[in-house]
Design a protein around this motif. Structure first.
Motif, short mmCIF file in Angstrom:
data_model
loop_
_atom_site.label_atom_id
_atom_site.label_comp_id
_atom_site.label_asym_id
_atom_site.label_seq_id
_atom_site.Cartn_x
_atom_site.Cartn_y
_atom_site.Cartn_z
N PRO A 116 7.75 37.25 25.00
CA PRO A 116 7.54 36.13 23.50
C PRO A 116 9.09 35.53 23.72
N GLU A 117 10.16 36.19 22.98
CA GLU A 117 11.37 35.95 22.79
C GLU A 117 12.07 35.16 23.31
N ARG A 118 11.51 34.53 24.86
CA ARG A 118 12.06 33.32 25.42
C ARG A 118 11.31 32.20 25.82
N LEU A 119 10.46 32.28 25.18
CA LEU A 119 9.54 31.56 24.99
C LEU A 119 9.74 29.80 24.76
N GLY A 120 11.10 29.65 24.42
CA GLY A 120 11.80 28.49 24.23
C GLY A 120 12.15 28.54 25.51
N ASP A 121 12.30 28.92 26.13
CA ASP A 121 12.92 28.29 27.73
C ASP A 121 12.24 27.57 28.32
N LEU A 122 10.97 27.34 27.59
CA LEU A 122 10.11 26.42 28.36
C LEU A 122 10.11 24.45 27.97
N TYR A 123 10.59 24.79 27.43
CA TYR A 123 9.88 23.37 26.26
C TYR A 123 11.81 23.03 26.40
N ALA A 124 11.81 21.30 26.67
CA ALA A 124 13.13 20.86 26.91
C ALA A 124 13.66 20.43 25.20
N LYS A 125 14.77 20.13 25.15
CA LYS A 125 15.56 20.48 23.65
C LYS A 125 14.96 18.61 22.38
N ASN A 126 14.41 18.22 23.92
CA ASN A 126 14.18 16.39 23.49
C ASN A 126 12.83 16.62 23.07
N LEU A 226 -5.75 24.28 16.01
CA LEU A 226 -5.18 24.36 16.53
C LEU A 226 -5.53 23.53 17.73
N TRP A 227 -4.44 22.37 18.15
CA TRP A 227 -4.66 21.40 18.65
C TRP A 227 -3.88 21.58 20.13
N SER A 228 -4.16 22.06 21.15
CA SER A 228 -3.30 22.22 22.66
C SER A 228 -2.50 22.77 22.28
N VAL A 229 -2.77 24.44 21.90
CA VAL A 229 -1.75 25.05 21.32
C VAL A 229 -1.68 26.06 22.07
N LEU A 230 -3.15 27.10 22.29
CA LEU A 230 -3.80 27.94 22.48
C LEU A 230 -3.38 28.50 23.61
N ALA A 231 -3.22 27.94 24.45
CA ALA A 231 -2.62 28.30 25.59
C ALA A 231 -1.03 28.93 25.95
N HIS A 232 -0.53 28.21 25.36
CA HIS A 232 0.85 28.67 25.03
C HIS A 232 1.07 29.51 23.99
N LEU A 233 0.21 30.51 23.96
CA LEU A 233 0.44 31.85 22.93
C LEU A 233 0.73 33.06 23.28
N PRO A 234 2.18 33.47 23.50
CA PRO A 234 2.11 34.82 24.87
C PRO A 234 1.03 35.86 23.53
N ARG A 235 0.86 35.76 22.84
CA ARG A 235 0.75 37.38 22.45
C ARG A 235 -0.41 36.55 21.43
N PRO A 236 -1.69 36.48 21.74
CA PRO A 236 -2.93 35.61 20.89
C PRO A 236 -4.04 36.80 20.31
N THR A 276 -0.32 23.81 33.58
CA THR A 276 1.71 23.08 33.23
C THR A 276 2.38 23.99 32.73
N ARG A 277 3.82 23.31 33.28
CA ARG A 277 4.67 24.52 33.06
C ARG A 277 4.80 25.78 31.90
N ASN A 278 4.64 25.14 31.14
CA ASN A 278 4.10 26.41 30.12
C ASN A 278 3.33 26.67 28.91
#
Length: 363
Positions: A116-126, A226-236, A276-278
């Motif tokens: 969970p603490e590294r989730l941001g690594d999957l997302y580009a800064k832009n 939650l629109w297209s968010v659920l699949a991104h949650l590491p601790r649902p 997808t990647r994330n």
């Protein structure tokens, strides 16, 4: 779709369905739904089931990854099924990961998963740039179609409080304020939040988690989306328990996510576009209720997803194939996206449940 798979499809069906958009062919070609369901059953039956310790020995984990058990039922055994990947133009691997199935409840999830603490690594800064242009137009159309699927809940806001979790650049908040909601949004991308507040008039987007924002942490929301968010949650389970606490009596939570019962997944396996990647976890109408029950929700209902062009009336499919597509989705629960509405309590079920098929979760 690989060249070999295209060749097989051409051998089976000829050129008759070449004019049908690729995403719709699996739903309209005769006999394909039953063939894909059988293909899925055989895949599950043949896949080995291994202990978590054995799985750890077989599979390497990256620096930002951790091995997990099933979040929905606690099962530690693993049933490896898929290895999604993306390649560069030169054939090199850009990213890849493994997806397992829980042999007890059928839940599909990435394992090893992202810490969970590294989730941001999957997302580009832009990342906000990805949420603009043609993507934003397609996404707002999908939001409108989902709002219509759950009429009349989102038809008239009437100053009701709404929280859009993972609001991105405010595409849905824009629609929500137009319909009269007292709308708020939260997102972990600061540049997306900045773009959202430039777009919005009465609604407001905040950077951070709900508990970090006093205006959100106080709760009392009539609607959470939650629109297209659920699949991104590491601790649902933790997240949905928090959502339940933020809802007012009689409140509802609406979500849109990729559907793990999709005929596309059953047909194309690791090549499914939901991998997808994330994306971390993949739900269906049989596994989502397990999550909602653990988080304290009283019920859930689903709205079938037939595809944006079908529902908006812009498809070029002839009417006979439109009907066949709708029958295939209804028979298999196999739309490529899943739309669901969760009820916070019995009051919510009584207010918004009549006329809908509600799966009760409160005993």
């Amino acid at each position: 779709m690989t060249t070999a798979k295209r060749a097989v499809a051409r051998a089976l069906y000829g050129s008759r369905y070449d004019s049908v958009p690729w995403a719709q062919r699996v739903y309209v070609r005769p006999g394909e739904r039953l063939a894909r369901e059988l293909q899925w059953q055989l895949r599950v039956r043949r896949a080995p089931v291994v202990s978590l310790d054995e799985y750890r020995r077989q599979v390497p984990a990256g620096a930002i990854e951790e091995f997990i058990s099933c979040h929905l039922c606690g099962e530690t055994r693993q049933q490896p099924l898929f290895t999604p990947r993306a390649l560069t133009a030169r054939g090199r691997t850009k990213w890849s990961y493994r997806v397992v199935r829980c042999p007890s409840c059928g839940f599909l999830y990435r394992n090893p998963n992202i810490r969970p603490e590294r989730l941001g690594d999957l997302y580009a800064k832009n990342y906000s740039q990805f949420l603009s242009g043609g993507y934003s137009r397609r996404r707002q159309r999908r939001y409108r179609l989902t709002m219509e699927a759950f009429d009349p809940i989102l038809t008239d806001g009437d100053k009701r409080r709404l929280l859009d979790f993972g609001c991105g650049s405010g595409l849905f908040l824009d629609l929500a304020e137009q319909r009269g909601f007292d709308a708020r949004g939260v997102d972990l991308s600061p540049d997306s939040v900045e773009l959202a507040n430039q777009r919005l008039t009465s609604a407001t987007a905040y950077h951070g988690a709900p508990e970090d924002v006093p205006e959100v942490a106080e709760g009392g929301f009539d609607v959470i989306t939650l629109w297209s968010v659920l699949a991104h949650l590491p601790r649902p389970v933790d997240d949905f328990t928090k959502f339940r606490e933020l809802l007012a009596p009689g409140g509802v939570l609406l979500l849109l996510t990729v559907n793990a019962a999709s005929l596309h997944l059953k047909a194309y396996g690791s090549d499914w576009n939901g991998f997808t990647r994330n994306h971390l976890m993949f739900y269906s109408s049989s596994t989502l209720p397990l999550l909602l029950r653990k988080a304290g929700f009283a019920g859930v209902t689903f709205a079938p997803f037939y595809g944006d062009t079908i529902e908006s009336g812009t498809t070029r499919l002839p009417e006979t194939l439109r009907r066949r597509l709708r029958r295939s989705v209804a028979a298999s629960d196999g739309g490529n996206m899943m739309r669901a509405m969760a009820f916070a309590d019995r009051q919510a079920v009584e207010r918004w449940g009549p006329g809908r098929e509600v799966v009760r979760l409160d005993g």
